[in-house]
Scaffold this active site. Structure first.
Site, mmCIF file in Angstrom:
data_model
loop_
_atom_site.group_PDB
_atom_site.id
_atom_site.type_symbol
_atom_site.label_atom_id
_atom_site.label_comp_id
_atom_site.label_asym_id
_atom_site.label_seq_id
_atom_site.Cartn_x
_atom_site.Cartn_y
_atom_site.Cartn_z
ATOM 1 N N THR A 75 -5.228 6.069 -2.032
ATOM 2 C CA THR A 75 -6.177 6.230 -3.902
ATOM 3 C C THR A 75 -6.395 7.212 -4.447
ATOM 4 O OG1 THR A 75 -7.619 4.918 -1.706
ATOM 5 C CG2 THR A 75 -8.989 5.251 -3.885
ATOM 6 N N HIS A 130 -4.924 -2.068 -8.008
ATOM 7 C CA HIS A 130 -5.342 -2.456 -6.518
ATOM 8 C C HIS A 130 -4.213 -3.388 -5.521
ATOM 9 C CE1 HIS A 130 -7.713 -4.240 -3.652
ATOM 10 N NE2 HIS A 130 -6.871 -5.353 -3.845
ATOM 11 N N ARG A 180 0.750 5.639 -7.398
ATOM 12 C CA ARG A 180 -0.460 5.650 -8.147
ATOM 13 C C ARG A 180 -0.323 7.350 -8.380
ATOM 14 N NH1 ARG A 180 -4.858 3.216 -3.934
ATOM 15 N NH2 ARG A 180 -5.344 1.530 -5.338
ATOM 16 N N ASN A 190 -6.229 4.816 -11.407
ATOM 17 C CA ASN A 190 -5.081 4.680 -9.963
ATOM 18 C C ASN A 190 -4.064 3.041 -9.985
ATOM 19 O OD1 ASN A 190 -6.560 2.732 -8.461
ATOM 20 N ND2 ASN A 190 -7.355 4.027 -6.491
ATOM 21 N N ARG A 208 1.027 -1.352 0.448
ATOM 22 C CA ARG A 208 -0.215 0.179 0.216
ATOM 23 C C ARG A 208 1.236 0.926 0.030
ATOM 24 N NH1 ARG A 208 -5.560 -0.339 -0.954
ATOM 25 N NH2 ARG A 208 -5.945 1.744 0.306
HETATM 26 P P1 IDP Z 1 -8.149 1.628 -2.558
HETATM 27 O O1 IDP Z 1 -8.829 1.095 -3.495
HETATM 28 O O2 IDP Z 1 -6.773 2.433 -2.275
HETATM 29 O O3 IDP Z 1 -8.268 0.551 -1.643
HETATM 30 P P2 IDP Z 1 -11.656 1.630 -2.379
HETATM 31 O O4 IDP Z 1 -11.977 2.950 -0.796
HETATM 32 O O5 IDP Z 1 -11.437 0.776 -1.893
HETATM 33 O O6 IDP Z 1 -9.409 2.462 -2.090
HETATM 34 O O7 IDP Z 1 -12.034 1.786 -3.467
HETATM 35 C C1 IDP Z 1 -12.005 1.031 -4.902
HETATM 36 C C2 IDP Z 1 -11.638 2.265 -5.786
HETATM 37 O O8 IDP Z 1 -12.296 2.759 -6.451
HETATM 38 C C3 IDP Z 1 -10.412 3.126 -6.111
HETATM 39 O O9 IDP Z 1 -8.760 2.410 -6.094
HETATM 40 C C4 IDP Z 1 -10.594 3.528 -7.176
HETATM 41 O O10 IDP Z 1 -10.425 3.832 -8.427
HETATM 42 C C5 IDP Z 1 -12.588 3.830 -6.545
HETATM 43 N N1 IDP Z 1 -12.422 5.194 -6.128
HETATM 44 C C6 IDP Z 1 -12.312 4.991 -4.723
HETATM 45 N N2 IDP Z 1 -13.531 6.019 -4.460
HETATM 46 C C7 IDP Z 1 -13.154 6.700 -5.315
HETATM 47 C C8 IDP Z 1 -14.375 8.240 -5.273
HETATM 48 O O11 IDP Z 1 -14.481 9.011 -4.499
HETATM 49 N N3 IDP Z 1 -14.414 8.294 -6.860
HETATM 50 C C9 IDP Z 1 -13.505 7.616 -7.798
HETATM 51 N N4 IDP Z 1 -13.223 7.058 -7.805
HETATM 52 C C10 IDP Z 1 -13.080 6.228 -6.666
HETATM 53 MG MG MG Z 2 -10.111 -1.343 -1.624
#
Ligand code: IDP
Ligand code: MG
Length: 148
Positions: free
Chosen positions: A99, A126, A110, A123, A93
């Site tokens: 994110t 995952h 990212r 990004n 991470r």
């Molecule tokens: P993470 O990938 O950093 O764990 P998560 O909150 O699990 O973040 O969200 C999954 C994916 O959804 C993110 O990697 C991103 O591609 C997308 N995402 C998350 N929050 C948003 C947002 O507020 N707007 C647009 N896309 C988002």
């Molecule tokens: Mg996540």
């Protein structure tokens, strides 16, 4: 603590030919690669993988992005890996960064390669956020005999 994490190279990164540079960074984290595969990101798999985002207004766009459709990528391929080692989850991470690519430090994956486009934080990669998520995601993406 020795632990496992699930890593996905998302279609945006694959289409930009970033797989090699991303894997190079991840392989320098001193973790072991225990599983690797190419898998079709079906709508069903995307929904299951992101079950934590159920009800979020941006979920349909995220699913379209994760399948590649949002960027006109129609093969729906994602590259999946299991990495294992000391503090694997936090190490990966940290290498990814925040994110939101706009908020991620520029030296992170990212921050260097991601962007915000068409309503989605695009990004590139995952990685599991905690141990419980990691084990759930690994069993979703891999059969037991595929992780060595
Ligand atoms: P993470 O990938 O950093 O764990 P998560 O909150 O699990 O973040 O969200 C999954 C994916 O959804 C993110 O990697 C991103 O591609 C997308 N995402 C998350 N929050 C948003 C947002 O507020 N707007 C647009 N896309 C988002
Ligand atoms: Mg996540």
């Amino acid at each position: 603590m020795k632990e496992r994490t699930l890593i996905l190279i998302k279609p945006d990164a694959i289409s930009k030919k970033l797989t090699g540079v991303i894997l190079d960074r991840l392989l320098h984290l001193d973790l072991e690669m225990k599983g690797a595969k190419v898998r079709e990101m079906t709508e069903e798999l995307a929904r299951e993988h992101y079950s934590n985002l159920a009800g979020k207004p941006f979920l349909p766009s995220v699913i379209s992005f994760m399948r590649g459709d949002l960027n006109g990528i129609t093969d729906h391929r994602v590259y999946a890996f299991v990495f294992e080692g000391e503090d694997a989850i936090s190490k990966v991470r940290a290498a990814l960064g925040a994110t939101d690519p706009a908020k991620a430090d520029p030296w992170t994956i990212r921050g260097a390669f991601g962007c915000f486009k068409d309503g989605v934080m695009q990004n590139c990669v995952h990685a599991s956020g905690c141990k419980e998520d990691a084990e759930r995601e690994i069993s979703l993406w891999f059969n037991p005999g595929e992780v060595l």
